[in-house]
Design a protein around this motif. Sequence first.
Motif, short mmCIF file in Angstrom:
data_model
loop_
_atom_site.label_atom_id
_atom_site.label_comp_id
_atom_site.label_asym_id
_atom_site.label_seq_id
_atom_site.Cartn_x
_atom_site.Cartn_y
_atom_site.Cartn_z
N SER A 148 0.83 -1.21 0.00
CA SER A 148 0.00 0.00 0.00
C SER A 148 0.87 1.26 0.00
O SER A 148 0.52 2.28 -0.59
CB SER A 148 -0.96 0.00 1.18
N LEU A 149 2.06 1.18 0.64
CA LEU A 149 2.98 2.33 0.62
C LEU A 149 3.52 2.53 -0.80
O LEU A 149 3.63 3.66 -1.30
CB LEU A 149 4.16 2.13 1.57
N VAL A 150 3.88 1.42 -1.41
CA VAL A 150 4.42 1.47 -2.78
C VAL A 150 3.38 2.09 -3.72
O VAL A 150 3.68 3.02 -4.49
CB VAL A 150 4.80 0.06 -3.27
N GLU A 151 2.16 1.61 -3.59
CA GLU A 151 1.08 2.09 -4.46
C GLU A 151 0.82 3.58 -4.24
O GLU A 151 0.68 4.35 -5.18
CB GLU A 151 -0.18 1.29 -4.13
N ALA A 152 0.80 3.99 -2.95
CA ALA A 152 0.55 5.41 -2.64
C ALA A 152 1.63 6.31 -3.23
O ALA A 152 1.37 7.47 -3.57
CB ALA A 152 0.47 5.60 -1.13
N ALA A 153 2.85 5.75 -3.37
CA ALA A 153 3.96 6.56 -3.93
C ALA A 153 4.01 6.45 -5.45
O ALA A 153 4.93 6.95 -6.08
CB ALA A 153 5.28 6.09 -3.32
N GLY A 154 3.03 5.80 -6.05
CA GLY A 154 2.98 5.70 -7.52
C GLY A 154 3.80 4.55 -8.05
O GLY A 154 4.01 4.43 -9.26
#
Length: 399
Positions: free
Chosen positions: A26-32
Amino acid sequence: MAAYFIATIDVEDSKTFDLYRSLNPSLVEAAGGKYLVKGLPLTALEGDDLRSRFVMIEFASEAALERFYNSPEYAALKPLRQRSAKSSIGYVNTDSATSHRTGYQIPRFGDDVVLEPVTSAMPELGPDDLRIQPTLISLNPVDWKIQAGILAALPFAFPYTPGAEGVGIIEAVGTDVVGFRPGQRVMAFSSLVRGGWFANKVDVSASQCALVPDAIPDEQAAAFNVPLLTAHQAIKLHPGAVKRALVIGASGSVGSIATKLLGHIAESVDAICSPGNADHVTALGGNVVTPQEAAEGRYDFVLDAAGGPIIETAYRSLAKGATLVSIVQPVDEERARSASAQAIRYSAQPDGGQLSDLMARHPDLPAPRVAATLPLAEVNTALHLLKYGRVRGKIFLKP
Ligand SMILES: NC(=O)c1ccc[n+]([C@@H]2O[C@H](COP(=O)([O-])OP(=O)(O)OC[C@H]3O[C@@H](n4cnc5c(N)ncnc54)[C@H](OP(=O)(O)O)[C@@H]3O)[C@@H](O)[C@H]2O)c1
């Protein structure tokens, strides 16, 4: 251009590592970021120091990747991975493989100096900058003036790549930039000392850039920056409301936009241009007058966008409390004061926020007249045309 986060991992404590693995996506996704490979087994062909699992995550840029890796959220998660696995972590920046720019440079000032193409590695992107791939570049008189050394008092550094404005696509954003992302179309008036638009890549301070509304074609976005900001900022120098305005040089890029902007706020806008441009200026809403017809003591705002002896007309025509702004030549402040007026020589300042605001407030601005569009490689011809060609309208360069 993308940057790829790469990790090879040997898990030693699968319970703790599973916790890390459940939180990190989810962190990876939030950072694009986008997982290309998510912990698949790695098969060695040679060597025996590879770890067993492989992770590859794509980010839009090195800056986006670093933002993820250095974020407080990831810092909180990282110890879980470090406690539970042996990892080797790194990244590949595909930008660095292609981060060369060809810019048309001058090694010094001089009328005889021609711009030469120079290909060099891009410097590291500044934290507040956007890296832009120009799609259309607009020439301004200041470009040949800089080349000739007329502004040599400014702190230029050589070799210098001229070019003050244009439109293009963001390739990468600096680490501290907010409000812009790769792939967006932006327009900008770059600080003159930095210049840089006569190239296939240019770094510009994000504070000097504005997003281009979809409805605005490249010609407008490339050519509005310098003239629009100059006209707006010059008009704002008058402390009160403008009632009767005079624009000298009303057919030029700055004069045309000033005539249009003044038309929204002044009771009347008189305009001086050469007879061949009278129709163009009338269509902008200007009331075309000859220098002799510009009445003595009539105007409370006068813009000199032409230069030369016509400034005599400007002094003569000032009303009490008036403001004369010349964007071309020095002014005689004392002479204006003796007529209870003020005279200011003004140099426009880049300002992306102001540009955005003006673009939104004035959708009716006239499209620039296009005099010529040349390939970037013909920049010397374009500058010659601009200086000596007496062209009507804008000259553009296409990278
Ligand atoms: N201080 C600043 O911040 C600032 C910012 C932008 C521009 N400027 C200066 O303001 C002036 C106008 O800029 P601009 O971008 O509006 O220029 P432009 O689009 O090239 O227009 C200049 C106008 O001046 C007239 N002109 C007179 N003699 C000319 C000649 N020999 N060659 C070409 N045009 C000539 C033309 O009108 P007619 O034929 O109708 O007379 C032309 O429409 C320039 O000197 C420029 O350097 C200063």
